[in-house]
Design a protein around this motif. Structure first.
Motif, PDB file in Angstrom:
ATOM      1  N   GLU A  47      51.295  11.523  34.418  1.00 40.27           N
ATOM      2  CA  GLU A  47      50.622  12.422  35.358  1.00 40.27           C
ATOM      3  C   GLU A  47      51.639  12.829  36.422  1.00 40.27           C
ATOM      4  OE1 GLU A  47      47.040  12.373  38.715  1.00 40.27           O
ATOM      5  OE2 GLU A  47      47.266  10.693  37.313  1.00 40.27           O
ATOM      6  N   PHE A  48      51.632  14.108  36.793  1.00 35.77           N
ATOM      7  CA  PHE A  48      52.662  14.601  37.702  1.00 35.77           C
ATOM      8  C   PHE A  48      52.067  15.172  38.983  1.00 35.77           C
ATOM      9  CE2 PHE A  48      54.478  14.785  33.451  1.00 35.77           C
ATOM     10  CZ  PHE A  48      55.665  14.087  33.653  1.00 35.77           C
ATOM     11  N   LEU A  49      52.779  14.917  40.082  1.00 37.51           N
ATOM     12  CA  LEU A  49      52.432  15.462  41.388  1.00 37.51           C
ATOM     13  C   LEU A  49      53.659  16.164  41.959  1.00 37.51           C
ATOM     14  CD1 LEU A  49      50.638  12.353  42.960  1.00 37.51           C
ATOM     15  CD2 LEU A  49      49.536  14.329  41.899  1.00 37.51           C
ATOM     16  N   LEU A  50      53.415  17.109  42.851  1.00 36.41           N
ATOM     17  CA  LEU A  50      54.510  17.787  43.544  1.00 36.41           C
ATOM     18  C   LEU A  50      54.246  17.734  45.038  1.00 36.41           C
ATOM     19  CD1 LEU A  50      57.107  19.511  43.504  1.00 36.41           C
ATOM     20  CD2 LEU A  50      55.643  21.543  43.407  1.00 36.41           C
ATOM     21  N   PHE A  51      55.167  17.120  45.774  1.00 42.34           N
ATOM     22  CA  PHE A  51      55.112  17.111  47.228  1.00 42.34           C
ATOM     23  C   PHE A  51      56.033  18.213  47.746  1.00 42.34           C
ATOM     24  CE2 PHE A  51      54.488  12.211  47.033  1.00 42.34           C
ATOM     25  CZ  PHE A  51      53.153  12.394  46.678  1.00 42.34           C
ATOM     26  N   SER A  52      55.520  19.073  48.614  1.00 43.93           N
ATOM     27  CA  SER A  52      56.355  20.121  49.208  1.00 43.93           C
ATOM     28  C   SER A  52      56.048  20.219  50.694  1.00 43.93           C
ATOM     29  CB  SER A  52      56.110  21.474  48.522  1.00 43.93           C
ATOM     30  OG  SER A  52      54.788  21.924  48.752  1.00 43.93           O
ATOM     31  N   ASN A  53      57.025  20.719  51.455  1.00 46.99           N
ATOM     32  CA  ASN A  53      56.838  20.774  52.907  1.00 46.99           C
ATOM     33  C   ASN A  53      56.392  22.143  53.409  1.00 46.99           C
ATOM     34  OD1 ASN A  53      59.241  22.026  52.405  1.00 46.99           O
ATOM     35  ND2 ASN A  53      60.496  20.678  53.675  1.00 46.99           N
TER      36      ASN A  53
ATOM     37  N   GLU B 123      49.141  22.254  41.706  1.00 49.43           N
ATOM     38  CA  GLU B 123      48.813  22.499  43.112  1.00 49.43           C
ATOM     39  C   GLU B 123      49.652  21.556  43.966  1.00 49.43           C
ATOM     40  OE1 GLU B 123      47.088  24.369  46.271  1.00 49.43           O
ATOM     41  OE2 GLU B 123      46.588  24.820  44.177  1.00 49.43           O
ATOM     42  N   PRO B 124      50.616  22.085  44.716  1.00 50.88           N
ATOM     43  CA  PRO B 124      51.465  21.200  45.525  1.00 50.88           C
ATOM     44  C   PRO B 124      50.664  20.473  46.603  1.00 50.88           C
ATOM     45  CG  PRO B 124      52.428  23.400  45.326  1.00 50.88           C
ATOM     46  CD  PRO B 124      51.023  23.497  44.839  1.00 50.88           C
ATOM     47  N   THR B 125      51.083  19.260  46.886  1.00 54.16           N
ATOM     48  CA  THR B 125      50.521  18.492  47.985  1.00 54.16           C
ATOM     49  C   THR B 125      51.455  18.646  49.182  1.00 54.16           C
ATOM     50  OG1 THR B 125      49.572  16.881  46.452  1.00 54.16           O
ATOM     51  CG2 THR B 125      49.808  16.205  48.757  1.00 54.16           C
ATOM     52  N   ILE B 126      50.940  19.164  50.284  1.00 54.28           N
ATOM     53  CA  ILE B 126      51.779  19.475  51.439  1.00 54.28           C
ATOM     54  C   ILE B 126      52.040  18.218  52.267  1.00 54.28           C
ATOM     55  CG2 ILE B 126      52.069  20.950  53.458  1.00 54.28           C
ATOM     56  CD1 ILE B 126      51.916  22.410  50.735  1.00 54.28           C
ATOM     57  N   VAL B 127      53.312  17.994  52.572  1.00 57.74           N
ATOM     58  CA  VAL B 127      53.722  16.874  53.423  1.00 57.74           C
ATOM     59  C   VAL B 127      54.574  17.425  54.561  1.00 57.74           C
ATOM     60  CG1 VAL B 127      53.648  15.161  51.572  1.00 57.74           C
ATOM     61  CG2 VAL B 127      55.761  16.444  51.983  1.00 57.74           C
ATOM     62  N   ASN B 128      54.679  16.658  55.628  1.00 55.92           N
ATOM     63  CA  ASN B 128      55.477  17.113  56.768  1.00 55.92           C
ATOM     64  C   ASN B 128      56.973  16.970  56.513  1.00 55.92           C
ATOM     65  OD1 ASN B 128      53.219  17.736  58.429  1.00 55.92           O
ATOM     66  ND2 ASN B 128      52.959  15.560  58.880  1.00 55.92           N
ATOM     67  N   ASP B 129      57.339  15.865  55.891  1.00 54.94           N
ATOM     68  CA  ASP B 129      58.755  15.591  55.647  1.00 54.94           C
ATOM     69  C   ASP B 129      58.876  14.489  54.603  1.00 54.94           C
ATOM     70  OD1 ASP B 129      58.063  13.250  57.010  1.00 54.94           O
ATOM     71  OD2 ASP B 129      58.857  13.984  58.917  1.00 54.94           O
ATOM     72  N   LEU B 130      60.103  14.027  54.368  1.00 59.93           N
ATOM     73  CA  LEU B 130      60.340  12.985  53.375  1.00 59.93           C
ATOM     74  C   LEU B 130      59.594  11.699  53.702  1.00 59.93           C
ATOM     75  CD1 LEU B 130      64.136  13.386  52.553  1.00 59.93           C
ATOM     76  CD2 LEU B 130      62.290  13.302  50.876  1.00 59.93           C
ATOM     77  N   ASN B 131      59.644  11.288  54.965  1.00 56.31           N
ATOM     78  CA  ASN B 131      58.953  10.055  55.358  1.00 56.31           C
ATOM     79  C   ASN B 131      57.463  10.138  55.058  1.00 56.31           C
ATOM     80  OD1 ASN B 131      61.206   8.639  56.356  1.00 56.31           O
ATOM     81  ND2 ASN B 131      61.130   9.792  58.271  1.00 56.31           N
ATOM     82  N   ASP B 132      56.899  11.306  55.287  1.00 59.64           N
ATOM     83  CA  ASP B 132      55.484  11.527  55.001  1.00 59.64           C
ATOM     84  C   ASP B 132      55.214  11.387  53.502  1.00 59.64           C
ATOM     85  OD1 ASP B 132      52.854  12.105  55.495  1.00 59.64           O
ATOM     86  OD2 ASP B 132      53.133  14.272  55.621  1.00 59.64           O
ATOM     87  N   SER B 133      56.142  11.883  52.692  1.00 59.90           N
ATOM     88  CA  SER B 133      55.966  11.802  51.237  1.00 59.90           C
ATOM     89  C   SER B 133      56.026  10.348  50.756  1.00 59.90           C
ATOM     90  CB  SER B 133      57.026  12.646  50.520  1.00 59.90           C
ATOM     91  OG  SER B 133      58.303  12.060  50.612  1.00 59.90           O
ATOM     92  N   PHE B 134      56.837   9.515  51.424  1.00 61.21           N
ATOM     93  CA  PHE B 134      56.913   8.098  51.047  1.00 61.21           C
ATOM     94  C   PHE B 134      55.561   7.411  51.245  1.00 61.21           C
ATOM     95  CE2 PHE B 134      61.678   7.973  52.411  1.00 61.21           C
ATOM     96  CZ  PHE B 134      61.985   8.819  51.358  1.00 61.21           C
TER      97      PHE B 134
END
Length: 420
Positions: free
Chosen positions: A50-56, A65-76
């Motif tokens: 299963e795949f996810l995409l985190f983008s800022n 559908e990308p999941t919006i994050v603020n930055d790398l730390n947020d993605s962690f």
């Protein structure tokens, strides 16, 4: 198994990503490589993945559908909350500040050369399961470093089914095409410097330039001609203008193009990707150019040794471009059948996506990394690094006693920066 990719999408929010299969829509090569691979993994990947995409920032994609994050730390943090099993991050110097906060197994996908300092950080971090390079040559730059033991390489992918030979090669006009960002690192000035000399031998030649000084930075302020950043534009503009300051009629600037560039590549006789060869770990544009039937002339460097099939026109020094380009324009054969076969066997998306899925499986099952063996084509410098690697592996504390050759290279760089 849940796998999440992180991508920095600032500046490319307005790009149309609907035709990733056909071509790069006019973004950086590493961003295209990630999105193109992910699109195929989502559509054709194994059922247990299963795949996810985190983008800022928000981008419109038709496959996820990308999941919006603020930055790398947020993605962690989000990766933990969403029970992600594996995180894929693009290598860059900004990771130095945050990789110690990693809490799940992570792949570092290195599209650029890795400095000695970053290799030190990566090899010490137990959460980094693999470092994936985009070519064997790139991987071999640190063959004698401890980080090599958890490194591999997987080529970037293209959809070879969209390639076609285009216009018969012997019928093609003398069209030369440059594709890429018009910044100093990509070497456009090297080609600009010799263009008038090429016209002396091939007066009917045309130079088509696809790209812009804004490719990597959409807000970049350009010079008077709107080609590149002002100071860089001044370096080469006199070589491509006439005595009245007008651009030569033989040069056509197309700006940033998506799949529209394929129409130009189908007619191109010689492609000149990054004529300096600097910074190149993988020759993406060289593959596209060859896929549509063009010969390639550029510097014989890590980025092109593995991606260019016919290496006859790869030169050692920048000042040889004039001779090699003039010679390539006079050719009547491009060996397209053999070239096409080489591209399909090495870079097709089906092969590349399978390699990635196999890597995910190995990490899931905690399989040890397989050392990439030497090949007969490796140069003596690489063989020497492998000799050092084997010594370090044999000796107790060998990697601590004997420094990597990259260590000395980093010292040289620091010395030059401080004193020269």
């Amino acid at each position: 198994m849940k796998v999440a990719f992180y991508i920095d999408t600032r500046g490319i929010e307005d790009v149309n990503f609907d035709d990733l299969d056909q071509s790069n829509p006019g973004i950086g090569g590493s961003e295209y490589a990630l999105l193109f691979l992910l699109s195929h993994l989502v559509k054709n990947g194994q059922q247990d993945l299963e795949f996810l995409l985190f983008s800022n920032s928000i981008i419109n994609l038709n496959f996820i559908e990308p999941t919006i994050v603020n930055d790398l730390n947020d993605s962690f943090e989000l990766a933990i909350n969403l029970q992600v099993n594996l995180l894929v991050l693009k290598h860059n110097s900004n990771l130095k500040e945050c990789i110690n906060k990693l809490k799940i197994p992570t792949i570092i996908w290195a599209h650029n050369f890795i400095t000695f300092g970053m290799l030190q950080n990566y090899c010490k971090n137990e959460k980094i399961s693999r470092i994936v390079n985009v070519s064997r040559g790139q991987l071999n730059t640190y063959r004698d470093h401890l980080a090599f033991n958890k490194s591999t390489y997987i080529y970037n992918a293209v959809n070879t089914s969209y390639f076609e030979s285009g216009l018969n090669f012997f019928e093609r006009s003398k069209i030369v095409t440059y594709v890429g960002s018009i910044v100093k690192a990509k070497g456009f000035h090297v080609l600009a410097r010799i263009w008038k000399k090429v016209l002396i031998i091939h007066p009917n030649a045309e130079l088509h330039v696809i790209g812009s000084g804004k490719l990597y930075n959409r807000s970049q302020k350009l010079g008077d001609y709107g080609i590149a950043e002002k100071s860089y534009e001044k370096e080469f503009i006199k070589f491509i203008t006439d005595e009245n300051g007008n651009l030569l009629k033989s040069i056509i600037f197309h700006g940033v193009l998506g799949k529209e560039k394929n129409v130009i590549l189908e007619k191109t006789k010689v492609g000149v990707p990054n004529p300096s060869g600097n910074t190149e770990t993988f020759g993406y544009t060289a593959i596209e150019m060859q896929g549509f039937g063009a010969l390639i002339t550029t510097r014989l460097s890590i980025g092109y040794v593995e991606t260019v099939y016919k290496k006859k026109y790869l030169y050692q020094e920048e000042n040889e471009l004039e001779t090699y380009l003039i010679s390539a324009l006079a050719q009547n054969s491009n060996e397209y059948e053999n070239t096409s076969k080489y591209l399909k066997e090495n870079f097709d998306i089906k092969i590349v996506s399978e390699r990635w899925q196999n890597l995910f499986k190995k990490i899931k099952e905690s399989e040890p990394n397989s050392v990439v063996p030497l090949e007969y084509s490796d140069n003596n410098y690489t063989k020497f690094k492998d000799f050092l690697r084997r010594i370090k592996t044999t000796l107790p504390f060998g990697y601590h006693i004997l420094p990597s050759l990259l260590f000395f290279k980093s010292l040289k760089h620091k010395f030059k920066k401080k004193f020269l």
